[in-house]
Scaffold this active site. Structure first.
Site, PDB file in Angstrom:
ATOM      1  N   THR A  69      43.693  51.806  50.088  1.00 48.87           N
ATOM      2  CA  THR A  69      43.602  50.472  49.497  1.00 48.87           C
ATOM      3  C   THR A  69      43.583  49.381  50.551  1.00 48.87           C
ATOM      4  N   GLY A 108      51.710  53.460  51.519  1.00 49.91           N
ATOM      5  CA  GLY A 108      53.137  53.701  51.595  1.00 49.91           C
ATOM      6  C   GLY A 108      53.545  54.227  52.968  1.00 49.91           C
ATOM      7  N   GLU A 351      47.569  55.183  42.319  1.00 46.76           N
ATOM      8  CA  GLU A 351      46.770  56.395  42.060  1.00 46.76           C
ATOM      9  C   GLU A 351      45.771  56.172  40.945  1.00 46.76           C
TER      10      GLU A 351
HETATM   11  C1  LIG Z   1      51.531  70.793  47.033  1.00 43.06           C
HETATM   12  C2  LIG Z   1      52.692  70.302  46.247  1.00 43.06           C
HETATM   13  C3  LIG Z   1      53.140  68.959  46.764  1.00 43.06           C
HETATM   14  C4  LIG Z   1      54.276  68.435  45.948  1.00 43.06           C
HETATM   15  C5  LIG Z   1      55.015  67.410  46.771  1.00 43.06           C
HETATM   16  C6  LIG Z   1      55.661  66.456  45.895  1.00 43.06           C
HETATM   17  C7  LIG Z   1      54.649  65.446  45.457  1.00 43.06           C
HETATM   18  C8  LIG Z   1      55.244  64.566  44.448  1.00 43.06           C
HETATM   19  C9  LIG Z   1      54.356  63.389  44.210  1.00 43.06           C
HETATM   20  C10 LIG Z   1      54.587  62.811  42.857  1.00 43.06           C
HETATM   21  C11 LIG Z   1      54.518  61.336  42.773  1.00 43.06           C
HETATM   22  C12 LIG Z   1      53.677  60.714  43.792  1.00 43.06           C
HETATM   23  C13 LIG Z   1      54.127  59.318  44.103  1.00 43.06           C
HETATM   24  C14 LIG Z   1      52.991  58.553  44.614  1.00 43.06           C
HETATM   25  C15 LIG Z   1      53.451  57.311  45.305  1.00 43.06           C
HETATM   26  C16 LIG Z   1      52.407  56.243  45.270  1.00 43.06           C
HETATM   27  C17 LIG Z   1      51.259  56.618  46.132  1.00 43.06           C
HETATM   28  C18 LIG Z   1      50.056  55.844  45.773  1.00 43.06           C
HETATM   29  C19 LIG Z   1      48.920  56.122  46.407  1.00 43.06           C
HETATM   30  C20 LIG Z   1      47.712  55.439  46.039  1.00 43.06           C
HETATM   31  O1  LIG Z   1      47.684  54.582  45.179  1.00 43.06           O
HETATM   32  S1  LIG Z   1      46.361  56.003  46.892  1.00 43.06           S
HETATM   33  C21 LIG Z   1      45.044  54.991  46.301  1.00 43.06           C
HETATM   34  C22 LIG Z   1      44.695  55.343  44.878  1.00 43.06           C
HETATM   35  N1  LIG Z   1      43.504  54.669  44.510  1.00 43.06           N
HETATM   36  C23 LIG Z   1      42.776  55.018  43.450  1.00 43.06           C
HETATM   37  O2  LIG Z   1      43.140  55.897  42.680  1.00 43.06           O
HETATM   38  C24 LIG Z   1      41.480  54.290  43.266  1.00 43.06           C
HETATM   39  C25 LIG Z   1      40.926  54.504  41.878  1.00 43.06           C
HETATM   40  N2  LIG Z   1      39.484  54.413  41.897  1.00 43.06           N
HETATM   41  C26 LIG Z   1      38.713  55.552  41.819  1.00 43.06           C
HETATM   42  O3  LIG Z   1      39.161  56.676  41.739  1.00 43.06           O
HETATM   43  C27 LIG Z   1      37.217  55.343  41.809  1.00 43.06           C
HETATM   44  O4  LIG Z   1      36.890  54.122  42.405  1.00 43.06           O
HETATM   45  C28 LIG Z   1      36.657  55.352  40.363  1.00 43.06           C
HETATM   46  C29 LIG Z   1      36.802  56.739  39.812  1.00 43.06           C
HETATM   47  C30 LIG Z   1      37.383  54.365  39.497  1.00 43.06           C
HETATM   48  C31 LIG Z   1      35.215  54.943  40.388  1.00 43.06           C
HETATM   49  O5  LIG Z   1      34.620  55.730  41.385  1.00 43.06           O
HETATM   50  P1  LIG Z   1      33.079  55.545  41.641  1.00 43.06           P
HETATM   51  O6  LIG Z   1      32.696  54.136  41.454  1.00 43.06           O
HETATM   52  O7  LIG Z   1      32.746  56.182  42.932  1.00 43.06           O
HETATM   53  O8  LIG Z   1      32.509  56.477  40.535  1.00 43.06           O
HETATM   54  P2  LIG Z   1      31.864  56.095  39.154  1.00 43.06           P
HETATM   55  O9  LIG Z   1      32.876  55.499  38.218  1.00 43.06           O
HETATM   56  O10 LIG Z   1      30.607  55.340  39.385  1.00 43.06           O
HETATM   57  O11 LIG Z   1      31.529  57.561  38.655  1.00 43.06           O
HETATM   58  C32 LIG Z   1      30.526  58.312  39.319  1.00 43.06           C
HETATM   59  C33 LIG Z   1      30.763  59.756  38.930  1.00 43.06           C
HETATM   60  O12 LIG Z   1      31.830  60.274  39.744  1.00 43.06           O
HETATM   61  C34 LIG Z   1      32.785  60.901  38.920  1.00 43.06           C
HETATM   62  N3  LIG Z   1      34.074  60.822  39.573  1.00 43.06           N
HETATM   63  C35 LIG Z   1      34.714  59.707  39.961  1.00 43.06           C
HETATM   64  N4  LIG Z   1      35.880  60.017  40.543  1.00 43.06           N
HETATM   65  C36 LIG Z   1      35.966  61.367  40.511  1.00 43.06           C
HETATM   66  C37 LIG Z   1      36.951  62.296  40.955  1.00 43.06           C
HETATM   67  N5  LIG Z   1      38.086  61.898  41.541  1.00 43.06           N
HETATM   68  N6  LIG Z   1      36.723  63.608  40.762  1.00 43.06           N
HETATM   69  C38 LIG Z   1      35.580  64.002  40.151  1.00 43.06           C
HETATM   70  N7  LIG Z   1      34.604  63.190  39.696  1.00 43.06           N
HETATM   71  C39 LIG Z   1      34.822  61.866  39.889  1.00 43.06           C
HETATM   72  C40 LIG Z   1      32.724  60.118  37.647  1.00 43.06           C
HETATM   73  O13 LIG Z   1      33.298  60.845  36.587  1.00 43.06           O
HETATM   74  C41 LIG Z   1      31.244  59.937  37.502  1.00 43.06           C
HETATM   75  O14 LIG Z   1      30.705  61.124  37.046  1.00 43.06           O
HETATM   76  P3  LIG Z   1      29.436  61.058  36.060  1.00 43.06           P
HETATM   77  O15 LIG Z   1      29.127  62.489  35.771  1.00 43.06           O
HETATM   78  O16 LIG Z   1      28.385  60.301  36.817  1.00 43.06           O
HETATM   79  O17 LIG Z   1      29.906  60.303  34.848  1.00 43.06           O
HETATM   80  C1  LIG Z   2      53.883  50.974  44.260  1.00 42.89           C
HETATM   81  C2  LIG Z   2      52.502  51.104  44.825  1.00 42.89           C
HETATM   82  C3  LIG Z   2      52.254  52.036  45.817  1.00 42.89           C
HETATM   83  C4  LIG Z   2      50.981  52.164  46.345  1.00 42.89           C
HETATM   84  N1  LIG Z   2      50.771  53.073  47.365  1.00 42.89           N
HETATM   85  C5  LIG Z   2      49.527  53.180  47.890  1.00 42.89           C
HETATM   86  C6  LIG Z   2      49.281  54.094  48.956  1.00 42.89           C
HETATM   87  O1  LIG Z   2      50.181  54.801  49.414  1.00 42.89           O
HETATM   88  N2  LIG Z   2      48.025  54.176  49.461  1.00 42.89           N
HETATM   89  C7  LIG Z   2      46.999  53.404  48.985  1.00 42.89           C
HETATM   90  O2  LIG Z   2      45.887  53.522  49.488  1.00 42.89           O
HETATM   91  N3  LIG Z   2      47.198  52.529  47.959  1.00 42.89           N
HETATM   92  C8  LIG Z   2      48.433  52.400  47.408  1.00 42.89           C
HETATM   93  N4  LIG Z   2      48.646  51.531  46.375  1.00 42.89           N
HETATM   94  C9  LIG Z   2      47.537  50.684  45.916  1.00 42.89           C
HETATM   95  C10 LIG Z   2      47.027  51.166  44.577  1.00 42.89           C
HETATM   96  O3  LIG Z   2      46.345  52.375  44.731  1.00 42.89           O
HETATM   97  C11 LIG Z   2      46.116  50.093  43.974  1.00 42.89           C
HETATM   98  O4  LIG Z   2      46.887  48.945  43.735  1.00 42.89           O
HETATM   99  C12 LIG Z   2      45.523  50.605  42.676  1.00 42.89           C
HETATM  100  O5  LIG Z   2      44.523  51.562  42.962  1.00 42.89           O
HETATM  101  C13 LIG Z   2      44.930  49.487  41.815  1.00 42.89           C
HETATM  102  O6  LIG Z   2      43.890  48.854  42.501  1.00 42.89           O
HETATM  103  P1  LIG Z   2      43.891  47.249  42.629  1.00 42.89           P
HETATM  104  O7  LIG Z   2      45.177  46.852  43.179  1.00 42.89           O
HETATM  105  O8  LIG Z   2      42.642  46.904  43.321  1.00 42.89           O
HETATM  106  O9  LIG Z   2      43.815  46.738  41.140  1.00 42.89           O
HETATM  107  P2  LIG Z   2      42.572  46.018  40.437  1.00 42.89           P
HETATM  108  O10 LIG Z   2      41.530  47.019  40.152  1.00 42.89           O
HETATM  109  O11 LIG Z   2      42.208  44.792  41.183  1.00 42.89           O
HETATM  110  O12 LIG Z   2      43.262  45.641  39.040  1.00 42.89           O
HETATM  111  C14 LIG Z   2      43.268  44.322  38.533  1.00 42.89           C
HETATM  112  C15 LIG Z   2      42.752  44.363  37.077  1.00 42.89           C
HETATM  113  O13 LIG Z   2      41.352  44.642  37.122  1.00 42.89           O
HETATM  114  C16 LIG Z   2      41.039  45.602  36.121  1.00 42.89           C
HETATM  115  N5  LIG Z   2      39.852  46.363  36.500  1.00 42.89           N
HETATM  116  C17 LIG Z   2      39.485  46.729  37.735  1.00 42.89           C
HETATM  117  N6  LIG Z   2      38.352  47.452  37.710  1.00 42.89           N
HETATM  118  C18 LIG Z   2      37.992  47.542  36.400  1.00 42.89           C
HETATM  119  C19 LIG Z   2      36.912  48.164  35.704  1.00 42.89           C
HETATM  120  N7  LIG Z   2      35.957  48.851  36.347  1.00 42.89           N
HETATM  121  N8  LIG Z   2      36.890  48.075  34.361  1.00 42.89           N
HETATM  122  C20 LIG Z   2      37.859  47.416  33.698  1.00 42.89           C
HETATM  123  N9  LIG Z   2      38.899  46.790  34.293  1.00 42.89           N
HETATM  124  C21 LIG Z   2      38.948  46.856  35.630  1.00 42.89           C
HETATM  125  C22 LIG Z   2      42.265  46.494  36.091  1.00 42.89           C
HETATM  126  O14 LIG Z   2      42.345  47.204  34.848  1.00 42.89           O
HETATM  127  C23 LIG Z   2      43.404  45.482  36.258  1.00 42.89           C
HETATM  128  O15 LIG Z   2      43.780  45.006  34.968  1.00 42.89           O
HETATM  129  C24 LIG Z   2      49.931  51.359  45.841  1.00 42.89           C
HETATM  130  C25 LIG Z   2      50.170  50.426  44.836  1.00 42.89           C
HETATM  131  C26 LIG Z   2      51.450  50.294  44.320  1.00 42.89           C
HETATM  132  C27 LIG Z   2      51.698  49.297  43.234  1.00 42.89           C
END
Ligand SMILES: CCCCCCCCCCCCCCCCC/C=C/C(=O)SCCNC(=O)CCNC(=O)[C@H](O)C(C)(C)COP(=O)(O)OP(=O)(O)OC[C@H]1O[C@@H](n2cnc3c(N)ncnc32)[C@H](O)[C@@H]1OP(=O)(O)O
Ligand SMILES: Cc1cc2nc3c(=O)[nH]c(=O)nc-3n(C[C@H](O)[C@H](O)[C@H](O)COP(=O)(O)OP(=O)(O)OC[C@H]3O[C@@H](n4cnc5c(N)ncnc54)[C@H](O)[C@@H]3O)c2cc1C
Length: 593
Positions: A69, A108, A351
């Site tokens: 992010t 994080g 996530e």
């Molecule tokens: C081994 C054991 C280990 C255990 C250890 C203990 C672990 C315990 C952990 C439990 C708790 C964890 C705590 C976590 C702490 C916080 C940490 C936080 C980390 C983060 O936040 S990291 C950053 C996270 N960010 C995101 O998730 C971003 C979200 N956005 C997206 O994923 C993508 O941008 C999107 C999916 C929304 C859009 O992607 P994109 O624009 O590229 O794709 P399209 O929407 O245009 O779709 C195109 C086609 O691709 C498919 N697609 C998309 N994503 C995936 C995927 N991930 N896998 C498969 N396919 C995917 C779509 O479905 C589309 O397919 P289609 O057929 O064309 O429809």
């Molecule tokens: C506690 C915490 C821990 C985190 N840890 C990590 C980490 O370890 N590593 C890391 O990389 N990131 C981390 N993040 C970041 C996190 O992954 C992002 O904040 C998360 O993916 C949401 O993205 P954003 O902040 O851009 O939200 P945005 O997408 O900007 O959300 C704002 C609003 O826009 C809306 N929106 C956005 N896109 C669309 C769409 N296509 N259609 C409809 N509505 C939409 C959302 O629904 C939301 O209401 C963490 C965040 C938090 C809060």
């Protein structure tokens, strides 16, 4: 770490449980290292890269996190701006933060803890951008932990919760890393700069899918802990007269208290089983993917997105209900509930922001609906989409599992059909595909919630019908399963009734059933929360103590408040007394009031 080695904890799951016991309610600063960084090295690195780096990660010589992010982008991964440009002269990638919005922000433990990061960046080679890929980046000196030259790193500041995690920012200034630090299991850059593309670009997103699956279990853990605290406290707390002139009643004997808590108790059991079911599906499909069979990848993605969003939304709402059901003491940190809430509510955002995740599942449902309309075969979990929507419910007084699952299938199938038909109507009106989609996303979110709800109900019923459980336990679990399903219908009756699926008598049956189940469950409520077997040390709650000594614990907790270290606080001398003196001088107010 050493203690885990001494205790022989080898499995990551055991180590995770140990970490939770060692630092209850605080999130470990190594959670992302173990939960994302090391597993991603294992799954996204080549065999050679894994052999080199995974032992360093598992021995904590290398401590890492997942840095994706940025200030300007979290959801839209394809919009990330950090660049990794290949330099064939030096066989290096040059990482850069070209804009303010490209600064990595939120990762994080990046601020002070880790010495490495997995960085998601736009890969450039031979003048062409090939989209986002993962790179292993050393961010601190391995000898003295100082920040590597070419990097700016810091903490992002206080947050709602997650206090144990130093979420940080990180800015790259033409920072060079070796070519072989690109995770190259699926995509590669050769020495001459040629790009070898992966079978599927979304394989790079695999780490997020894995964590979303883990978060479903987290939703269970946090909701169930709050439920344990609230149910135990409701058994101990006596308040008001239920019978005029009688003794004050246990608050758990009020029907309203039961209606608040018992469905959440049932939800906790439902989410535990859903998390286990999700994990089994993940294990099977992710191993297929590792063997190169990507056929079920879309189904896994859709299910992980939907359940992560559904379960975290429900868990967070439920934890708040548990807190409020404990009255004033629930608002104190002494209850343990505020911390549970503060640490899990971020999961509705991280996530994958929940709405965005639900829309990913909705997109999959939309495609499956069209395939179903064409008579094509559908994956088992989606076959309900071809349900005959003209059929009415056969639900009777017994509220059988079969009639309940049929109701949830009908509701989800109907709502997916409504959303898809709106999307199709939008297109027929001449809207472009993306507008037709956007203008149908509200009904798609509702339909996707119904889809997830069906998965959880059906999973609960399936497990009760398949697992060998002693009759007495099976009876209680069946009561919980029926309560979870009936409560879900009663609370969403409009969605089940919109096409007259239930008749009025059946609605009355359901309203009676939910109240009857509260009475059935009341005798076993405390036993059902005790069954989670959370030690007091983990709950950190004066209200949820196993021994029920709530008031003694609250009194001791309060006496230990730092404000009680002195009788008169310095604020009296610094502010209160001067204010009072000033008032009395100016208005001749008698000092003896
Ligand atoms: C081994 C054991 C280990 C255990 C250890 C203990 C672990 C315990 C952990 C439990 C708790 C964890 C705590 C976590 C702490 C916080 C940490 C936080 C980390 C983060 O936040 S990291 C950053 C996270 N960010 C995101 O998730 C971003 C979200 N956005 C997206 O994923 C993508 O941008 C999107 C999916 C929304 C859009 O992607 P994109 O624009 O590229 O794709 P399209 O929407 O245009 O779709 C195109 C086609 O691709 C498919 N697609 C998309 N994503 C995936 C995927 N991930 N896998 C498969 N396919 C995917 C779509 O479905 C589309 O397919 P289609 O057929 O064309 O429809
Ligand atoms: C506690 C915490 C821990 C985190 N840890 C990590 C980490 O370890 N590593 C890391 O990389 N990131 C981390 N993040 C970041 C996190 O992954 C992002 O904040 C998360 O993916 C949401 O993205 P954003 O902040 O851009 O939200 P945005 O997408 O900007 O959300 C704002 C609003 O826009 C809306 N929106 C956005 N896109 C669309 C769409 N296509 N259609 C409809 N509505 C939409 C959302 O629904 C939301 O209401 C963490 C965040 C938090 C809060």
């Amino acid at each position: 770490m050493d203690r885990m080695e001494e205790l022989g904890f080898r499995s990551e799951t055991d180590r995770q449980i140990f970490r939770e016991a060692a630092a209850p309610v605080e999130l470990s600063p190594f959670g992302l290292h173990s939960g994302m960084f090391v597993p991603t090295l294992e799954r996204q690195g080549t065999p050679e890269q894994s052999r080199k780096w995974v032992p360093l990660g598992k021995s904590f010589k290398m401590i890492g996190t997942y840095a994706q992010t940025e200030l300007g982008h979290g959801t839209f991964i394809r919009g990330l701006e950090t660049t990794a440009t290949f330099d064939p002269e030096t066989q290096e990638f040059i990482l850069d933060s070209p804009t303010l919005s490209s600064i990595k922000y939120w990762p994080g433990n990046v601020a002070k803890t880790v010495n490495h990061c997995l960085v998601m960046a736009q890969l450039y080679t031979q003048g062409k951008c090939h989209g986002t890929h993962l790179f292993l980046v050393q961010v601190r000196n391995m000898e003295d932990h100082t920040i590597m030259p070419g990097l700016e790193i810091g903490d992002i500041g206080p947050k709602l919760g997650f206090d144990g995690v130093d979420n940080g920012f990180m800015r790259f200034n033409k920072y060079r890393i070796p070519r072989m630090n690109m995770l190259m299991r699926y995509a590669k850059v050769l020495e001459n700069g040629d790009y070898i593309k992966p079978k599927n670009a979304k394989l790079t997103y695999g780490a997020m899918v894995m964590i979303r699956v883990f978060i479903v279990m987290d939703a269970f853990k946090t909701l169930s802990r709050a439920a344990v605290i609230a149910v135990r406290y409701s058994a101990v707390r006596r308040q008001s007269e239920l019978r005029p002139g009688g003794e004050e009643a246990q608050v758990m004997d009020y029907q309203t208290q039961q209606y608040k808590l018992f469905p959440l108790l049932a939800t906790s059991y439902a989410f535990l089983l859903a998390a286990e079911g999700m994990s089994q599906i993940y294990a099977k499909i992710s191993s297929d993917i590792e063997r190169g069979n990507l056929e079920d990848m879309p189904q896994l993605h859709a299910l992980a997105c939907g359940l992560k969003a559904f379960c975290t939304w429900v868990a967070c709402e439920g934890i708040e209900v548990c807190r409020m059901s404990c009255g004033g003491h629930g608002y104190s940190h002494a209850s343990g509930i505020p911390k549970i809430y503060a640490n899990i509510v971020g999961a509705c955002t991280y996530e994958g922001e929940n709405t965005v995740m639900m829309l990913q599942t909705a997109r999959y449902l939309s495609k499956c609906y069209i395939r179903g309309q064409r008579g094509e075969s559908l994956p088992e979990l989606i076959q309900y989409l071809t349900t005959d929507l003209n059929v009415k419910s056969t639900l009777g007084e017994d509220c059988s599992f079969e009639s309940l699952v049929a109701a949830y299938s009908h509701r989800a199938a109907r709502m997916v059909a409504v959303a898809c038909k709106l999307q199709q109507t939008n297109k027929k009106k001449g809207m472009a595909g993306h507008d037709a989609w956007n203008k149908s996303t509200v009904p798609f979110i509702a339909a996707t919630k119904a889809h997830c709800h069906l998965f959880i109900v059906r999973n609960f019923v399936t497990i009760l019908s398949q697992k060998k459980i002693d009759p007495a336990t099976h009876n209680v679990l069946s009561q919980l399963c029926t309560l979870y399903a009936v409560y879900g219908i009663v609370e969403n009756m409009g969605e089940f009734m919109q096409d007259g699926y239930f008749n009025q008598d059946q609605v009355s049956i359901l309203n009676r059933k939910v109240l009857a189940l509260l009475e059935d469950i009341r005798p076993n409520a405390v036993a059902l929360v005790d069954a989670f077997d959370y030690p007091d040390h983990l709950l950190q709650s004066c209200l949820g103590r196993y021994d029920g000594q709530v008031y003694e614990a609250l009194y001791e907790y309060s006496k230990s408040s730092p404000l009680n270290n002195t009788d008169i606080h310095s604020s009296y001398y610094n502010y209160i007394r001067p204010m009072m003196q000033k008032r009395s001088e100016s208005k001749n107010i008698s000092a003896k009031l």
